[in-house]
Design a protein around this motif. Structure first.
Motif, PDB file in Angstrom:
ATOM      1  N   LEU A 152       0.833  -1.200   0.000  1.00  0.00           N
ATOM      2  CA  LEU A 152       0.000   0.000   0.000  1.00  0.00           C
ATOM      3  C   LEU A 152       0.872   1.256   0.000  1.00  0.00           C
ATOM      4  O   LEU A 152       0.638   2.186  -0.776  1.00  0.00           O
ATOM      5  CB  LEU A 152      -0.943   0.003   1.192  1.00  0.00           C
ATOM      6  N   TYR A 153       1.887   1.293   0.843  1.00  0.00           N
ATOM      7  CA  TYR A 153       2.784   2.451   0.881  1.00  0.00           C
ATOM      8  C   TYR A 153       3.549   2.609  -0.434  1.00  0.00           C
ATOM      9  O   TYR A 153       3.783   3.727  -0.896  1.00  0.00           O
ATOM     10  CB  TYR A 153       3.739   2.378   2.078  1.00  0.00           C
ATOM     11  N   ASN A 154       3.914   1.501  -1.057  1.00  0.00           N
ATOM     12  CA  ASN A 154       4.549   1.583  -2.382  1.00  0.00           C
ATOM     13  C   ASN A 154       3.598   2.203  -3.397  1.00  0.00           C
ATOM     14  O   ASN A 154       4.002   3.026  -4.223  1.00  0.00           O
ATOM     15  CB  ASN A 154       4.993   0.201  -2.856  1.00  0.00           C
ATOM     16  N   GLU A 155       2.337   1.818  -3.350  1.00  0.00           N
ATOM     17  CA  GLU A 155       1.336   2.380  -4.262  1.00  0.00           C
ATOM     18  C   GLU A 155       1.154   3.883  -4.016  1.00  0.00           C
ATOM     19  O   GLU A 155       1.090   4.673  -4.953  1.00  0.00           O
ATOM     20  CB  GLU A 155       0.003   1.665  -4.071  1.00  0.00           C
ATOM     21  N   ILE A 156       1.110   4.285  -2.746  1.00  0.00           N
ATOM     22  CA  ILE A 156       0.981   5.712  -2.406  1.00  0.00           C
ATOM     23  C   ILE A 156       2.159   6.490  -2.958  1.00  0.00           C
ATOM     24  O   ILE A 156       1.997   7.553  -3.570  1.00  0.00           O
ATOM     25  CB  ILE A 156       0.867   5.892  -0.873  1.00  0.00           C
ATOM     26  N   ASN A 157       3.371   5.979  -2.764  1.00  0.00           N
ATOM     27  CA  ASN A 157       4.564   6.678  -3.262  1.00  0.00           C
ATOM     28  C   ASN A 157       4.570   6.771  -4.784  1.00  0.00           C
ATOM     29  O   ASN A 157       4.943   7.799  -5.344  1.00  0.00           O
ATOM     30  CB  ASN A 157       5.829   5.995  -2.753  1.00  0.00           C
ATOM     31  N   LEU A 158       4.139   5.715  -5.451  1.00  0.00           N
ATOM     32  CA  LEU A 158       4.050   5.733  -6.905  1.00  0.00           C
ATOM     33  C   LEU A 158       3.053   6.793  -7.377  1.00  0.00           C
ATOM     34  O   LEU A 158       3.326   7.547  -8.310  1.00  0.00           O
ATOM     35  CB  LEU A 158       3.648   4.358  -7.429  1.00  0.00           C
ATOM     36  N   LYS A 172       1.643  11.907  -9.933  1.00  0.00           N
ATOM     37  CA  LYS A 172       0.887  13.157  -9.870  1.00  0.00           C
ATOM     38  C   LYS A 172       1.700  14.330 -10.410  1.00  0.00           C
ATOM     39  O   LYS A 172       1.170  15.241 -11.023  1.00  0.00           O
ATOM     40  CB  LYS A 172       0.438  13.427  -8.440  1.00  0.00           C
ATOM     41  N   LYS A 173       3.000  14.296 -10.193  1.00  0.00           N
ATOM     42  CA  LYS A 173       3.870  15.376 -10.649  1.00  0.00           C
ATOM     43  C   LYS A 173       3.888  15.485 -12.169  1.00  0.00           C
ATOM     44  O   LYS A 173       4.170  16.533 -12.720  1.00  0.00           O
ATOM     45  CB  LYS A 173       5.297  15.159 -10.144  1.00  0.00           C
ATOM     46  N   PHE A 174       3.564  14.377 -12.863  1.00  0.00           N
ATOM     47  CA  PHE A 174       3.631  14.374 -14.317  1.00  0.00           C
ATOM     48  C   PHE A 174       2.270  14.504 -14.987  1.00  0.00           C
ATOM     49  O   PHE A 174       2.166  14.521 -16.194  1.00  0.00           O
ATOM     50  CB  PHE A 174       4.310  13.083 -14.811  1.00  0.00           C
ATOM     51  N   LEU A 175       1.197  14.597 -14.187  1.00  0.00           N
ATOM     52  CA  LEU A 175      -0.146  14.730 -14.760  1.00  0.00           C
ATOM     53  C   LEU A 175      -0.525  16.178 -14.974  1.00  0.00           C
ATOM     54  O   LEU A 175      -0.084  17.059 -14.379  1.00  0.00           O
ATOM     55  CB  LEU A 175      -1.179  14.054 -13.846  1.00  0.00           C
TER      56      LEU A 175
END
Length: 67
Positions: free
Chosen positions: A53-59, A64-67
């Protein structure tokens, strides 16, 4: 149809998976919608799944920075 959890309104389900369900969500008094994942209890009780879950949050934070 929607239901409110705290200051968030959960609208329709966007999808279900092995780990839980994703809902279209809006914070009351704010503009814009986002997705909220509700985890199944069995999933959230295992250490390995919490790491995933934390890996998914970090991803998602990076994405988000590229959207």
């Amino acid at each position: 149809m929607s239901r409110q959890v705290g200051s968030y309104k959960l609208y329709n389900s966007l999808g279900k998976g092995a780990f839980g369900e994703v809902f279209l969500t809006k914070k009351v008094g704010k503009n814009g919608f986002f997705a909220t994942k509700k985890l199944n209890r069995e999933y959230s009780e295992k250490e390995e799944n919490i790491k995933r879950l934390y890996n998914e949050i970090n991803l998602l934070k990076i994405q988000k920075k590229f959207l």
